[in-house]
Write an enzyme that holds these catalytic residues in place. Structure first.
Site, PDB file in Angstrom:
ATOM      1  CE  LYS A 108      -4.409 -16.833  -0.901  1.00  6.72           C
ATOM      2  NZ  LYS A 108      -3.769 -16.036  -1.879  1.00  6.72           N
ATOM      3  N   GLY A 220      -0.165   3.361  -3.065  1.00  8.45           N
ATOM      4  CA  GLY A 220       0.357   2.347  -2.371  1.00  8.45           C
ATOM      5  C   GLY A 220       1.782   2.219  -2.532  1.00  8.45           C
ATOM      6  CE1 TYR A 226      11.163   2.017  -4.833  1.00  5.37           C
ATOM      7  CE2 TYR A 226      11.753  -0.326  -4.116  1.00  5.37           C
ATOM      8  CZ  TYR A 226      12.287   0.715  -4.475  1.00  5.37           C
ATOM      9  OH  TYR A 226      13.593   0.960  -4.938  1.00  5.37           O
TER      10      TYR A 226
HETATM   11  P1  NAD Z   1       2.440  -3.773   1.350  1.00  2.00           P
HETATM   12  O1  NAD Z   1       2.085  -3.774   2.846  1.00  2.00           O
HETATM   13  O2  NAD Z   1       3.962  -4.008   1.168  1.00  2.00           O
HETATM   14  O3  NAD Z   1       2.134  -2.335   0.895  1.00  2.00           O
HETATM   15  C1  NAD Z   1       0.862  -1.591   0.912  1.00  2.00           C
HETATM   16  C2  NAD Z   1       1.085  -0.282   0.717  1.00  2.00           C
HETATM   17  O4  NAD Z   1      -0.364   0.426   0.703  1.00  2.00           O
HETATM   18  C3  NAD Z   1       1.673   0.452   2.026  1.00  2.00           C
HETATM   19  O5  NAD Z   1       2.452   1.524   1.312  1.00  2.00           O
HETATM   20  C4  NAD Z   1       0.546   1.187   2.588  1.00  2.00           C
HETATM   21  O6  NAD Z   1       1.120   2.370   3.199  1.00  2.00           O
HETATM   22  C5  NAD Z   1      -0.494   1.351   1.536  1.00  2.00           C
HETATM   23  N1  NAD Z   1      -1.785   1.949   2.182  1.00  2.00           N
HETATM   24  C6  NAD Z   1      -2.631   0.846   2.890  1.00  2.00           C
HETATM   25  N2  NAD Z   1      -3.574   1.447   3.019  1.00  2.00           N
HETATM   26  C7  NAD Z   1      -3.698   2.531   2.332  1.00  2.00           C
HETATM   27  C8  NAD Z   1      -4.818   3.263   1.845  1.00  2.00           C
HETATM   28  N3  NAD Z   1      -6.088   3.119   2.674  1.00  2.00           N
HETATM   29  N4  NAD Z   1      -4.663   4.244   1.021  1.00  2.00           N
HETATM   30  C9  NAD Z   1      -3.508   4.208   0.332  1.00  2.00           C
HETATM   31  N5  NAD Z   1      -2.353   3.485   0.537  1.00  2.00           N
HETATM   32  C10 NAD Z   1      -2.591   2.604   1.515  1.00  2.00           C
HETATM   33  O7  NAD Z   1       1.529  -4.646   0.584  1.00  2.00           O
HETATM   34  P2  NAD Z   1       1.728  -5.146  -0.902  1.00  2.00           P
HETATM   35  O8  NAD Z   1       2.503  -6.686  -0.854  1.00  2.00           O
HETATM   36  O9  NAD Z   1       2.560  -4.188  -1.817  1.00  2.00           O
HETATM   37  O10 NAD Z   1       0.472  -5.579  -1.630  1.00  2.00           O
HETATM   38  C11 NAD Z   1      -0.650  -4.343  -1.911  1.00  2.00           C
HETATM   39  C12 NAD Z   1      -1.632  -4.926  -2.633  1.00  2.00           C
HETATM   40  O11 NAD Z   1      -1.093  -5.737  -3.775  1.00  2.00           O
HETATM   41  C13 NAD Z   1      -2.600  -5.882  -2.033  1.00  2.00           C
HETATM   42  O12 NAD Z   1      -3.756  -5.628  -2.468  1.00  2.00           O
HETATM   43  C14 NAD Z   1      -1.781  -7.283  -2.119  1.00  2.00           C
HETATM   44  O13 NAD Z   1      -2.872  -8.473  -2.165  1.00  2.00           O
HETATM   45  C15 NAD Z   1      -1.534  -7.128  -3.777  1.00  2.00           C
HETATM   46  N6  NAD Z   1      -0.750  -8.069  -4.191  1.00  2.00           N
HETATM   47  C16 NAD Z   1       0.659  -8.101  -3.720  1.00  2.00           C
HETATM   48  C17 NAD Z   1       1.377  -9.217  -4.224  1.00  2.00           C
HETATM   49  C18 NAD Z   1       2.949  -9.346  -3.681  1.00  2.00           C
HETATM   50  O14 NAD Z   1       3.537 -10.083  -3.982  1.00  2.00           O
HETATM   51  N7  NAD Z   1       3.402  -8.158  -2.718  1.00  2.00           N
HETATM   52  C19 NAD Z   1       1.062 -10.319  -5.108  1.00  2.00           C
HETATM   53  C20 NAD Z   1      -0.246  -9.859  -5.429  1.00  2.00           C
HETATM   54  C21 NAD Z   1      -1.122  -9.022  -5.007  1.00  2.00           C
END
Ligand code: NAD
Length: 423
Positions: A108, A220, A226
């Site tokens: 990382k 989220g 989504y």
């Molecule tokens: P993103 O920024 O695209 O979306 C985050 C969403 O969470 C948004 O809709 C935001 O409005 C919502 N949100 C933020 N704070 C909130 C709260 N307090 N209550 C409710 N909703 C809230 O982020 P992402 O990429 O979708 O990542 C989301 C989670 O998934 C994170 O924990 C991330 O580490 C994990 N994750 C994502 C990926 C990836 O490839 N996108 C991979 C592994 C893990």
């Protein structure tokens, strides 16, 4: 939500490792051999800013374990990033990659910076400067970075180009999450959410014979949330509730994830979707009586404060660490909730990175359709492997599915280390 410091994050990772080592019956020696990263590189990155002054940024690359292959893990640009955080996350990547059955160790990277305060030119200089600091230690068979918090395909492209300028090697496979024209895969965008949906579907098959007609709530509505909602809907589940940071919406007959997404893109939040029966809070969403709950926003949303009110039968962790250790044990062992742990449920991104890396090494002829099928197969395989290990090697009445996932991952790494003569 409970804030976790990077020190606590590292201690938490050490605790998780200790528990897995004990479960597997290994001795203290094994714990010590896995506890520390193999190498941590600290880099000083001077960047000439728009006012003509040089500003220094600090970054790290932690290479935790290479028994199963080259180190693999993202690079984040964040104002709160610390060396301890990067070490803890690199350890997590060792288990995630091992569990996903990928030929990778764990790594990382992170730079302590607020990237939103930089101009595009400054951001490019920072990205190139970080690679100048770590180029000796990375490469297609050494350590392969990828995007993470606040880094993106454009940043990966600058990093790949800088690597080429320094080494003379135009290696597409030295970094993943690149733009399509530079060897990236478009399927990357759906990978995490799609992977979470597949893991939830497989668990639903084991429990109920299928996901069709089962109710789902998703917290989220970004990339992970989504696409998890969209694919669960396509698989025949009824997505009754979704939310974002502004609040949530509920419809007992089901929501159309694409229509909701359109409203969020146009108006800024899911709460403006008019066909919902009612608006709900994020707290209410987590406590809904649904078959599957997908926390896909932030960490520590299910804690000892609300764990007794959780009614979902399955929780698929799309977010990293949404359920605290205490709540995980209570819900799994007392209330018999199946919690598909983050290192399994959200591994779609790194699995897609592996497909991109393979494609780059082969000179590029994996189609997007093939990539998606490969990802789906891997998520199916991995979910069943954890389930089987949990039921055959451990006792589901005493151990959580998270225990099983970590124990299986640690077992694989230890096996590789023993064969290499490192243990
Ligand atoms: P993103 O920024 O695209 O979306 C985050 C969403 O969470 C948004 O809709 C935001 O409005 C919502 N949100 C933020 N704070 C909130 C709260 N307090 N209550 C409710 N909703 C809230 O982020 P992402 O990429 O979708 O990542 C989301 C989670 O998934 C994170 O924990 C991330 O580490 C994990 N994750 C994502 C990926 C990836 O490839 N996108 C991979 C592994 C893990």
């Amino acid at each position: 939500m409970v804030e976790v410091s990077s020190r606590e994050l590292l201690l938490e990772q050490e605790k998780i490792l200790k528990r897995a080592v004990d479960l597997l019956g290994y001795d203290e020696n094994v714990y010590e051999a896995l506890r520390y990263p193999e190498r941590v590189i600290q880099v000083k990155i001077p960047v000439r800013m728009r006012d003509g002054k040089v500003k220094v940024f600090i970054g790290w690359r932690s290479e935790h374990n290479s028994a199963l292959g080259p180190y693999k893990g993202g690079i984040r640009f964040h104002p709160a990033t610390t060396m301890e955080e990067v070490i803890a996350l690199s350890m997590m990547m060792t288990w995630k990659n091992a569990l996903a059955g990928l030929p990778y160790g764990g790594g990382k990277g992170g730079v302590r910076v607020d990237p939103h305060a930089l101009t595009p030119y400054e951001l490019e200089q920072l990205s190139r400067g970080f690679i100048r600091g770590i180029y000796k230690y990375i490469g297609v068979d050494k350590d392969i970075p990828a995007p993470d918090v606040y880094t993106n395909p454009q940043i990966m492209a600058w990093m790949m180009d800088e690597y080429y300028r320094i080494t003379g090697e135009n290696q597409f496979g030295m970094i993943t999450g690149k733009p399509k024209i530079l060897g990236g895969m478009e399927t990357r965008i759906i990978a995490t959410g799609f992977g979470t949906a597949v893991s939830a579907r497989e668990v639903a098959k084991l429990l109920w014979g299928g996901i069709e007609g089962k109710t789902v709530a998703v917290q989220g509505y970004g990339n992970a949330g989504y696409y998890a909602a969209k694919f669960l809907h396509e698989m025949g589940a009824i997505v009754v509730a979704v939310s974002d940071s502004r609040g949530g919406i509920y419809n007992s007959k089901g929501l159309d994830p694409d229509e909701v997404k359109k409203v969020k893109s146009e108006k800024g939040s899911v709460i403006y979707y008019e066909k919902a029966e009612k608006k709900i809070t994020n707290e209410q969403l987590l406590e809904l009586d649904v078959d599957v709950l997908v926390p896909a926003a932030i960490e520590n949303v299910i804690t000892k404060e609300n764990m007794e009110r959780i009614k979902a039968k399955v929780i698929a962790e799309a977010a990293n660490g949404p359920v605290t250790a205490e709540a995980d044990v209570y819900l799994s062992l007392q209330k018999k909730v199946i919690i598909i742990p983050d290192i399994l449920a959200n591994a779609g991104g790194v699995i897609m990175s592996h497909i991109e890396w393979m494609n780059n090494r082969m000179g590029g002829f994996i189609t997007e359709e093939q990539a998606r099928t490969m990802l789906e197969n891997k998520m199916v395989q991995n979910t069943h492997a954890v389930w089987e290990f949990w039921h055959k090697e451990l006792d589901p009445a005493k151990h959580t599915m998270r225990d099983a996932a970590y124990a299986l991952a640690v077992k694989r790494v230890v096996e590789a280390m023993k064969l290499r003569g490192l243990l």
